[in-house]
Scaffold this motif. Structure first.
Motif, mmCIF file in Angstrom:
data_model
loop_
_atom_site.group_PDB
_atom_site.id
_atom_site.type_symbol
_atom_site.label_atom_id
_atom_site.label_comp_id
_atom_site.label_asym_id
_atom_site.label_seq_id
_atom_site.Cartn_x
_atom_site.Cartn_y
_atom_site.Cartn_z
ATOM 1 N N GLY A 697 -3.668 -7.225 12.373
ATOM 2 C CA GLY A 697 -2.473 -6.711 13.197
ATOM 3 C C GLY A 697 -1.595 -5.814 12.328
ATOM 4 O O GLY A 697 -0.687 -5.271 12.946
ATOM 5 N N ILE A 698 -1.559 -5.882 11.082
ATOM 6 C CA ILE A 698 -0.812 -4.923 10.147
ATOM 7 C C ILE A 698 -1.101 -3.795 10.084
ATOM 8 O O ILE A 698 -2.164 -3.219 10.553
ATOM 9 C CB ILE A 698 -0.718 -5.669 8.781
ATOM 10 N N ASP A 699 -0.271 -2.765 9.539
ATOM 11 C CA ASP A 699 -0.773 -1.495 9.399
ATOM 12 C C ASP A 699 -1.879 -1.116 8.766
ATOM 13 O O ASP A 699 -2.322 -1.906 7.900
ATOM 14 C CB ASP A 699 0.516 -0.645 8.558
ATOM 15 N N GLN A 700 -2.742 -0.005 9.064
ATOM 16 C CA GLN A 700 -4.130 0.075 8.610
ATOM 17 C C GLN A 700 -4.111 0.389 7.317
ATOM 18 O O GLN A 700 -5.193 0.352 6.472
ATOM 19 C CB GLN A 700 -4.690 1.517 9.631
ATOM 20 N N THR A 701 -3.029 0.916 6.636
ATOM 21 C CA THR A 701 -3.121 1.243 5.121
ATOM 22 C C THR A 701 -3.054 0.013 4.302
ATOM 23 O O THR A 701 -3.362 -0.062 3.071
ATOM 24 C CB THR A 701 -1.779 1.886 4.868
ATOM 25 N N TYR A 702 -2.778 -0.965 4.973
ATOM 26 C CA TYR A 702 -2.742 -2.514 4.142
ATOM 27 C C TYR A 702 -4.169 -3.253 4.570
ATOM 28 O O TYR A 702 -4.333 -4.108 3.942
ATOM 29 C CB TYR A 702 -1.630 -3.265 4.626
ATOM 30 N N SER A 703 -4.618 -3.298 5.918
ATOM 31 C CA SER A 703 -5.645 -4.174 6.234
ATOM 32 C C SER A 703 -6.848 -3.443 5.960
ATOM 33 O O SER A 703 -6.866 -2.238 5.300
ATOM 34 C CB SER A 703 -5.321 -4.117 7.788
ATOM 35 N N GLU A 704 -8.169 -4.230 6.171
ATOM 36 C CA GLU A 704 -9.331 -3.740 5.860
ATOM 37 C C GLU A 704 -10.122 -4.363 7.015
ATOM 38 O O GLU A 704 -10.844 -5.156 7.112
ATOM 39 C CB GLU A 704 -9.927 -4.216 4.605
ATOM 40 N N LYS A 705 -10.099 -3.581 8.141
ATOM 41 C CA LYS A 705 -10.932 -3.516 9.494
ATOM 42 C C LYS A 705 -12.279 -3.431 9.001
ATOM 43 O O LYS A 705 -13.151 -3.934 9.716
ATOM 44 C CB LYS A 705 -10.396 -2.684 10.567
ATOM 45 N N GLY A 706 -12.726 -2.584 7.959
ATOM 46 C CA GLY A 706 -14.362 -2.589 7.770
ATOM 47 C C GLY A 706 -14.852 -3.399 7.158
ATOM 48 O O GLY A 706 -15.990 -3.324 7.054
ATOM 49 N N VAL A 707 -14.161 -4.342 6.606
ATOM 50 C CA VAL A 707 -14.545 -5.568 6.019
ATOM 51 C C VAL A 707 -15.571 -6.432 6.963
ATOM 52 O O VAL A 707 -16.696 -6.697 6.680
ATOM 53 C CB VAL A 707 -13.592 -6.614 5.439
ATOM 54 N N PHE A 708 -15.220 -6.496 8.373
ATOM 55 C CA PHE A 708 -15.926 -7.076 9.261
ATOM 56 C C PHE A 708 -17.457 -6.428 9.335
ATOM 57 O O PHE A 708 -18.400 -7.135 9.434
ATOM 58 C CB PHE A 708 -15.523 -7.232 10.706
ATOM 59 N N ALA A 709 -17.264 -5.046 9.214
ATOM 60 C CA ALA A 709 -18.593 -4.159 9.560
ATOM 61 C C ALA A 709 -19.339 -4.577 8.276
ATOM 62 O O ALA A 709 -20.695 -4.568 8.279
ATOM 63 C CB ALA A 709 -18.321 -2.919 9.556
ATOM 64 N N VAL A 710 -18.576 -4.630 6.888
ATOM 65 C CA VAL A 710 -19.469 -4.871 5.841
ATOM 66 C C VAL A 710 -20.095 -6.268 5.602
ATOM 67 O O VAL A 710 -21.453 -6.218 5.397
ATOM 68 C CB VAL A 710 -18.465 -4.673 4.510
ATOM 69 N N ILE A 711 -19.439 -7.373 6.090
ATOM 70 C CA ILE A 711 -19.929 -8.612 6.393
ATOM 71 C C ILE A 711 -21.012 -8.670 7.183
ATOM 72 O O ILE A 711 -22.230 -9.258 6.840
ATOM 73 C CB ILE A 711 -18.975 -9.666 6.428
ATOM 74 N N LEU A 712 -20.852 -8.071 8.388
ATOM 75 C CA LEU A 712 -22.192 -8.075 9.416
ATOM 76 C C LEU A 712 -23.265 -7.316 8.718
ATOM 77 O O LEU A 712 -24.288 -7.725 9.182
ATOM 78 C CB LEU A 712 -21.396 -7.540 10.564
ATOM 79 N N LEU A 713 -23.081 -6.185 8.285
ATOM 80 C CA LEU A 713 -24.181 -5.413 7.780
ATOM 81 C C LEU A 713 -24.900 -6.365 6.662
ATOM 82 O O LEU A 713 -26.094 -6.350 6.678
ATOM 83 C CB LEU A 713 -23.647 -4.000 7.338
#
Length: 826
Positions: A697-713
């Motif tokens: 939920g924090i600002d996108q410059t601090y979070s890493e939403k792409g980590v979920f995709a990396v782990i799933l991949l």
């Protein structure tokens, strides 16, 4: 007690008759050798055993009553004759011989009952060497271990220590020799060795067994099928272990001709089988017109067997010692002969026809000793009994005060066990390499390499001595040039065709190298962009130190694609490829762990700032979890490397063709290392996923939403590719390499595409908006740009702050840590 009157009696057991026929065989020459040894020992004649006077110094022992019994080839006659003799005389003090298996076993039992030492000129049944079963048995020939050791030495001498097919009759004593030979081959570093058991007279045995209601021998033991498998391997070195070559070659020959194994492109080595008693029969078989086709596969073949060592010292040729005697010695041998009239006709012929030589014994001996062996061993066997008695007497004198020449059978046996002298058959020293006190040491037995070559008249083959190994020096001595089947001294090639080694194919390797180049380019471009824009607020908020680690780790992991492409086709040896395996393993686990540790630590630090409402979380305070994980990983990898768990291993996948595959293998540490490493590897992955969720939920410059995709991949890749790799690793190295290349390509580029690429897009978007704001400073969009920059900057903010008083965000500070924009959820 032995030797009470200064003499010991001797019983000589020799094979004289065969199937009630009078034939010239080794028995007569063994009898002559024993007679000669008795004469030399009694007279202290040092013409053969040069140290005899010194060895018998102060020893009054001589051979007294000497008698001989006929053992036949494989009969019970020797035991019957010996038992009959016991009814009218004292038991013999010593026994020499016999030469054949059945009477040898029975005479050993008889010797044990009488507590009388016996010395045989050779060994047949290895059970006789068991001290607890046959305590009074001794032998001077070669045991199975020394014979197989010599076979391996000679093949290595020829440079043929790879691709060897061992063909043997599983129903005879060759089975034990094959087991020993495989161990010797392994100790000497032989590679690609296969065994092929067969049974002779397969059809007859099958019919006979079926007539009794049985199923017969397995079809896999059919000689034709076995030799076809040998041909399919492509191996051109064939070790044949028959029980009787003259009988079994007639069966092997036609099959070898049918399969093309007699064209001179194969090297046949015969170990055993050409028994000394059947050597003349083998020679007649080679000369027989009807058998000439069957024997054709033996042209250029090798035969390894213990030899009398005649040529070891030409100046002291034992054949000359036994042959150069006049009629007096001949008559004394005949008087000892237990078969009346035996050889009388042949000897009379020799005496009548001999006009050029003063010795009537020479012609008969020369005609037959070229085919026979064992006479020098028989001589040394008798000499061993005499010298053993002297040793026993010397030891007895040390134990009692009164002078005596009496000793027991056990003391006599102990005296034999410590013998060490140079005799007619080389150095005689007991105490086998296998630990049998009554067996001769293998490295003291002389051996010869016989060569099957065309006879001078061109009508068949003859056995000709080619090389001998000197037991005193261990060196090979050439007697005659060795001729292979093509008439040259150059052995055939090792293989008909090189077995498929299943190297990685060139097209597949090219695809892998392309993926490597593409991944490497992407990583380098991403790394350069991060370094170039390290001062930008987006990169500062993303904590560039961790982005550096991710880029560097992916850069190193990318080289696993290159390392996986190496095999022997590049010219590397096993040792070099093992180093590559170790390096790949360290890169795979070590830097893969480092990637996820960087992601986890980056998000954890941001989460701590959010929860504690501070930006003063020093970097070092968040490094202890990854430090512990990396330390554990390094420890496991170091232990596996030290134990040699990671190695390049090539194994055979087709025992017939010899096709093989190779790969990096963890050996005994596979399961243990895999479980520990995978468990450790999953910890930072799971923690990274948890922290990505907590900072969602924090600002996108601090979070890493792409980590979920990396782990799933990565998880999908492992679920699909790991089982495929396990299935394909045993037969398809090219497919396995392709799977590895795709996996490493996906692993590295996914971090670049899902971690670095979003930041590039954000910076690009912010840059475009900033340009638009400068173009229209009075437009409503300018305030939006200012707010956007303020949210992404590193200036001090609070929950409802939107920027500085002037609307312009302060520049981020690298030392102050990430600035968190708190977002509330409705």
């Amino acid at each position: 007690m032995r030797g009470q009157d200064g003499t010991i009696s001797l019983l000589i057991a020799v094979p004289l008759t065969k199937n009630n026929e009078t034939v010239v065989d080794p028995g007569f020459f063994h009898l002559a050798a024993a007679r000669l040894a008795v004469d030399h020992f009694n007279s202290r004649n040092a013409s053969v055993v040069q140290a005899l006077p010194e060895l018998t110094k102060h020893c009054p022992i001589t051979f007294g009553h000497v008698q001989a019994v006929d053992t036949g080839t494989n009969t019970h006659g020797a035991t019957e004759a010996a038992v009959r003799g016991l009814r009218h005389a004292e038991p013999p003090d010593s026994i020499v011989g016999p030469y054949n298996e059945i009477p040898m076993l029975e005479m050993s039992v008889l010797a044990t009952g009488m507590q009388t030492p016996m010395v045989a000129p050779r060994i047949v049944d290895t059970n006789l060497l068991q001290e607890d079963r046959h305590p009074y048995f001794n032998q001077l020939g070669a045991d199975a271990f020394s014979e197989m050791n010599l076979v391996a030495k000679y093949l290595k001498h020829l440079g043929r220590n790879n691709y060897v097919a061992i063909v043997y009759d599983y129903a005879n004593s060759a089975v034990q020799k094959v087991d020993i030979l495989r161990v010797v081959f392994e100790d000497m570093g032989f590679d690609q060795v296969q065994t092929f058991p067969y049974t002779f007279y397969f059809d007859k045995k099958l019919e006979a067994d079926k007539a009794r209601g049985g199923r017969g021998p397995p079809e896999s033991l059919d000689l034709r099928l076995v030799l076809r498998k040998v041909k399919d391997t492509g191996y051109r070195t064939i070790v044949l272990m028959p029980s009787r070559l003259d009988k079994e070659a007639a069966l092997v020959g036609p099959v070898a001709t049918e399969l093309g194994l007699d064209q001179g492109d194969h090297l046949w080595l015969i170990s055993g089988g050409v028994d000394m008693l059947s050597a003349m029969e083998v020679n007649r078989f080679l000369q027989n017109d009807t058998d000439r086709v069957g024997a054709r596969f033996l042209k250029g073949a090798t035969h390894v067997f213990p030899y009398d060592g005649y040529e070891l010292n030409p100046e002291s040729d034992f054949r000359a010692h036994i042959c150069n005697h006049d009629t007096t010695f001949l008559q004394r041998v005949q008087e000892l002969n237990p078969v009346p009239g035996y050889y009388e006709k042949e000897l009379q012929h020799v005496v009548v026809s001999n006009t050029t030589d003063s010795s009537p014994f020479v012609q008969l001996a020369v005609e037959h000793t070229s085919y026979l062996s064992g006479v020098s061993f028989m001589y040394d066997a008798v000499m061993s009994l005499g010298l053993g008695a002297c040793n026993a007497l010397k030891k007895t004198h040390q134990n009692i005060t009164n002078e005596t020449t009496a000793f027991t059978g056990r003391e006599h046996l102990a005296g034999i066990h410590v013998l060490d002298f140079l005799g007619a058959s080389g150095r005689v020293k007991l105490g086998s390499d296998l630990g049998y006190p009554g067996s001769r040491q293998g490295d003291t037995v002389p051996y010869t390499i016989a060569n099957f070559v065309p006879s001078p008249n061109g009508t068949g083959l003859v056995i000709r001595q080619a090389e001998i190994i000197n037991p005193l020096s261990g060196e090979w001595v050439q007697v005659n040039p060795y001729l292979f089947a093509d008439g040259s001294s150059n052995p055939p090639e090792l293989l008909r065709a090189t077995p498929d080694q299943n190297y990685i194919s060139t097209p597949v390797r090219a695809i892998g190298m392309t993926l490597f180049a593409v991944a490497l380019t992407i990583i380098l471009v991403a790394s350069v962009w991060v370094v170039t824009n390290r001062g930008h607020s987006v990169i500062v908020a993303a904590q560039p130190c961790f982005l550096y680690v991710i880029c560097f780790s992916c850069f190193i992991i990318c080289f696993c694609i290159l390392l996986s492409a190496f095999d022997e086709s590049w010219g590397f040896d096993e040792q070099s490829l093992t180093k590559v395996c170790v390096l790949s393993n360290w890169i795979d686990f070590g830097f893969g762990m480092l990637c996820y540790c960087a992601v986890f630590t980056k998000l954890w630090r941001a989460d701590l700032c959010l929860r504690r409402k501070t930006h003063q979380i020093e970097l070092w305070r968040t490094l202890w979890p990854p430090a512990l994980l990396l330390l554990a990983t390094i420890s496991i990898l170091s232990a596996g490397t030290a134990n040699g768990d990671f190695a390049w291993v090539r194994w055979e996948v087709d025992e017939v063709t010899g096709a093989s595959v190779a790969r990096c293998d963890g050996g005994s540490g596979n399961i243990y290392g895999a479980v520990i490493s995978v468990t450790l590897y999953m910890i930072p992955i799971v923690l990274s996923g948890i922290m990505a969720w907590k900072t969602l939920g924090i600002d996108q410059t601090y979070s890493e939403k792409g980590v979920f995709a990396v782990i799933l991949l990565h998880f999908q890749g492992m679920v699909v590719m790991v089982p495929l790799a396990i299935i394909l690793q045993g037969a398809y190295p090219s497919a396995q390499y392709m799977i590895n290349s795709i996996f490493y390509f996906t692993f590295t580029t996914s971090f670049m595409g899902l971690i670095i690429l979003p930041k590039y897009l954000l910076v690009r978007r912010m840059t475009k908006r900033a340009i638009q704001a400068e173009a229209s400073t009075d437009s409503p969009a300018s305030n939006e740009v200012s707010n956007e920059v303020g949210r992404s900057g590193d200036a001090t903010t609070n929950a409802n702050a939107t920027g500085s008083a002037s609307g312009t965000p302060q520049q981020p500070s690298l030392g102050s840590g990430p600035r968190i924009q708190i977002v509330t959820f409705d």
